[in-house]
Design a protein around this motif. Structure first.
Motif, PDB file in Angstrom:
ATOM      1  N   MET A 465      -1.440 -20.271  -8.143  1.00  0.00           N
ATOM      2  CA  MET A 465      -2.686 -19.752  -7.583  1.00  0.00           C
ATOM      3  C   MET A 465      -2.688 -19.732  -6.061  1.00  0.00           C
ATOM      4  SD  MET A 465      -4.541 -18.834 -10.068  1.00  0.00           S
ATOM      5  CE  MET A 465      -6.081 -18.618  -9.205  1.00  0.00           C
ATOM      6  N   THR A 466      -1.889 -20.584  -5.424  1.00  0.00           N
ATOM      7  CA  THR A 466      -1.888 -20.647  -3.961  1.00  0.00           C
ATOM      8  C   THR A 466      -0.918 -19.646  -3.334  1.00  0.00           C
ATOM      9  OG1 THR A 466      -0.210 -22.388  -3.900  1.00  0.00           O
ATOM     10  CG2 THR A 466      -2.509 -23.088  -4.024  1.00  0.00           C
ATOM     11  N   GLY A 467      -0.210 -18.867  -4.149  1.00  0.00           N
ATOM     12  CA  GLY A 467       0.704 -17.870  -3.605  1.00  0.00           C
ATOM     13  C   GLY A 467      -0.021 -16.852  -2.743  1.00  0.00           C
ATOM     14  N   ARG A 468       0.610 -16.475  -1.642  1.00  0.00           N
ATOM     15  CA  ARG A 468      -0.065 -15.602  -0.682  1.00  0.00           C
ATOM     16  C   ARG A 468       0.969 -14.796   0.086  1.00  0.00           C
ATOM     17  NH1 ARG A 468      -2.601 -17.889   4.396  1.00  0.00           N
ATOM     18  NH2 ARG A 468      -3.997 -16.326   5.241  1.00  0.00           N
ATOM     19  N   VAL A 469       0.642 -13.552   0.402  1.00  0.00           N
ATOM     20  CA  VAL A 469       1.556 -12.700   1.162  1.00  0.00           C
ATOM     21  C   VAL A 469       0.766 -11.948   2.226  1.00  0.00           C
ATOM     22  CG1 VAL A 469       3.098 -12.396  -0.821  1.00  0.00           C
ATOM     23  CG2 VAL A 469       1.327 -10.680  -0.361  1.00  0.00           C
ATOM     24  N   ILE A 470       1.485 -11.491   3.247  1.00  0.00           N
ATOM     25  CA  ILE A 470       0.939 -10.562   4.231  1.00  0.00           C
ATOM     26  C   ILE A 470       1.522  -9.193   3.911  1.00  0.00           C
ATOM     27  CG2 ILE A 470       0.857  -9.909   6.664  1.00  0.00           C
ATOM     28  CD1 ILE A 470      -0.840 -12.350   5.995  1.00  0.00           C
ATOM     29  N   LEU A 471       0.659  -8.210   3.788  1.00  0.00           N
ATOM     30  CA  LEU A 471       1.086  -6.848   3.499  1.00  0.00           C
ATOM     31  C   LEU A 471       1.051  -6.033   4.784  1.00  0.00           C
ATOM     32  CD1 LEU A 471      -0.717  -6.244   0.092  1.00  0.00           C
ATOM     33  CD2 LEU A 471       1.634  -6.983   0.512  1.00  0.00           C
ATOM     34  N   ARG A 472       2.193  -5.470   5.142  1.00  0.00           N
ATOM     35  CA  ARG A 472       2.305  -4.661   6.351  1.00  0.00           C
ATOM     36  C   ARG A 472       1.887  -3.241   5.986  1.00  0.00           C
ATOM     37  NH1 ARG A 472       7.708  -5.773   8.453  1.00  0.00           N
ATOM     38  NH2 ARG A 472       8.312  -4.829   6.479  1.00  0.00           N
TER      39      ARG A 472
END
Length: 480
Positions: A465-472
């Motif tokens: 649940m804590t997975g996170r990404v930045i999308l360019r």
């Protein structure tokens, strides 16, 4: 001189017959006060035009999928929730701002697994949206699903028309680079607004930032730190605002008067639970290490200057790998434990109780909450700040009632953070980030928008649940 921008569509082409390259033109007319006075008497109105695409690229969820699957008996063929449901769509209608909204061209957006799961769990809200919640196109309401992404970095394309009638004009001008945190459904309510887990909510209106354009109001925005890339800046709003509000709203510290943040009997003592496992935990430690907020005490002996006394004693808990990550990232803390029985760890190590507990562990059972309320862990009249609302139980268990009675007798204050968009707080964060005191979260991976689904599926497998990404979103921006 005030400036007025009139934002209006013209030259519309029918949506069903257009190609990706067809453009929907929006005219932004810029008119000075003196020009406005002469418009009625034949004065010429100067204008400059900018063009916004009628459709845009976005990462979105399908609308009404679950009912369709149930009717067709396809429940075993499609995932029921989470990032696997996401779709990259290159023909999503570009949102049209209301008189109070900025139109933002997104450069980078932050998206978490918890947020996407939350959206898919409440997908029924989007089957029949209210008329004021639907994207306006010529053919009627947009039948696509919501776009995730609460936090972003981008550039202002148009400004609110209601602000442009004011003498000072809008706070943010066309071309300004900004960071922002979008409001959720349920903000300013009793709904559960948490950060790193399942309770993350849906962006109000469904227009998240995982798209080429998004909408925002002034209170959701601040100027981008000039020393950070767009991808770095996009890591700041959600986790850092949650940490900021935990310390300077709920815990009662003062960001403008650090000397007042010290107890009279020595260093401030703090326990951060699951610090390394969450982005909020990292930013909490970051804030506690900012000298302006928590200055060290200098000892003066016989006219000379003695050693400084530490401002904050910080103990962190977490998994071994997460604590190693904190150390390698140069987050400063004084003690750590991987023990799940925190009270026993305090006894074994001879640590005295703390003034403040910041609990980033997620929704836990009554046993976990009782442990954090132990007099071995927290002082009388101490504060316990949770980043997650505990699951309610009805009727109350006797142990729950006993814990609340004991907390009241000891003068403990227990609060839960419901992170709220706040332009003033975000502006402070941006200023301290520009000074180098607040750091971006450089461990968050960066992917192109088109690869967002696969990136979030992988983040779910590795971080849950804590997975996170930045999308360019803008290919021209630099990575972290």
């Amino acid at each position: 001189m005030s400036v007025r921008y009139d934002y209006k569509p013209f030259g519309h082409q029918h949506h069903h017959h257009q190609s990706q390259d067809n453009r929907h033109n929006y005219q932004i007319s810029k008119t000075s006060e003196s020009q406005q006075e002469h418009e009625g008497s034949g004065g010429q109105k100067m204008s400059e035009q900018t063009y916004v695409p009628e459709t845009m690229q976005a990462l979105r969820l399908p609308r009404g999928m679950h009912d369709e699957d149930e009717e067709k008996g396809n429940l075993g063929q499609r995932p029921r929730s989470g990032p696997a449901l996401l779709e990259f769509d290159s023909a999503v209608p570009t949102p049209i701002p209301t008189p109070s909204q900025y139109l933002i061209k997104v450069q980078a957006a932050g998206v978490s697994v918890g947020e996407v799961r939350a959206i898919t769990r409440v997908g029924e809200k989007y089957r029949n949206p209210p008329s004021n919640d639907a994207t306006v196109v010529a053919d009627g309401p947009d039948l696509r699903g919501p776009i995730p992404g609460r936090e972003f970095c981008g550039k202002v394309i148009s400004t609110p028309t209601e602000d442009q009638r004011m003498a000072a004009g809008p706070t943010f001008k066309v071309g300004d680079e900004v960071i922002g945190l979008l409001r959720c459904r349920g903000d300013n309510s009793d709904g559960d607004q948490t950060v790193d887990g399942e309770a993350a909510d849906v962006v109000e209106g469904g227009h998240g930032a995982a798209a080429e354009y998004t909408l925002a109001v002034q209170q959701e925005l601040a100027f981008k730190p000039r020393n950070l890339s767009a991808a770095e800046a996009a890591t700041l709003p959600l986790a850092t605002l949650a940490a900021w509000q935990a310390l300077f709203v709920h815990a009662g510290f003062d960001p403008d008067d650090g000397e007042c943040n010290r107890p009279s009997d020595g260093p401030l003592r703090v326990l951060v639970v699951n610090a390394g496992g969450t982005d909020v935990g990292r930013q909490v430690i970051n804030l506690f290490n900012v000298p302006t907020f928590f200055p060290a005490l200098s000892h003066h002996i016989m006219g000379g200057k003695g050693p400084n006394e530490t401002a904050v004693w910080i103990c962190v808990t977490g998994e071994p790998a997460d604590l190693d990550t904190l150390r390698h990232s140069n987050y400063k803390f004084d003690a750590s434990t991987t023990r799940t029985d925190i009270a026993e760890a305090f006894r074994e190590n001879g640590w005295g109780p703390v003034d403040v507990v910041i609990d980033c562990s997620g929704p836990g059972g009554s046993a976990t909450r009782r442990m954090l309320h132990s007099p071995v862990v927290v002082k009388n009249k101490g504060r316990i700040i949770g980043l997650h609302q505990p699951h309610s139980t009805y009727p109350d268990k006797p142990s729950e009632r006993d814990m609340r009675a004991e907390a009241k007798a000891r003068g403990l204050a227990t609060e839960h953070v419901k992170v709220q968009p706040n332009g003033r707080h975000l502006a402070k964060i941006s200023q301290f980030a520009e000074r180098g005191d607040i750091r971006p979260l450089t461990h968050v991976p960066v992917f192109d928008l088109i690869d967002g689904r696969e990136a979030l599926v992988d983040a779910e497998k590795t971080r849950g649940m804590t997975g996170r990404v930045i999308l360019r979103v803008d290919p021209a921006i630099s990575e972290i």
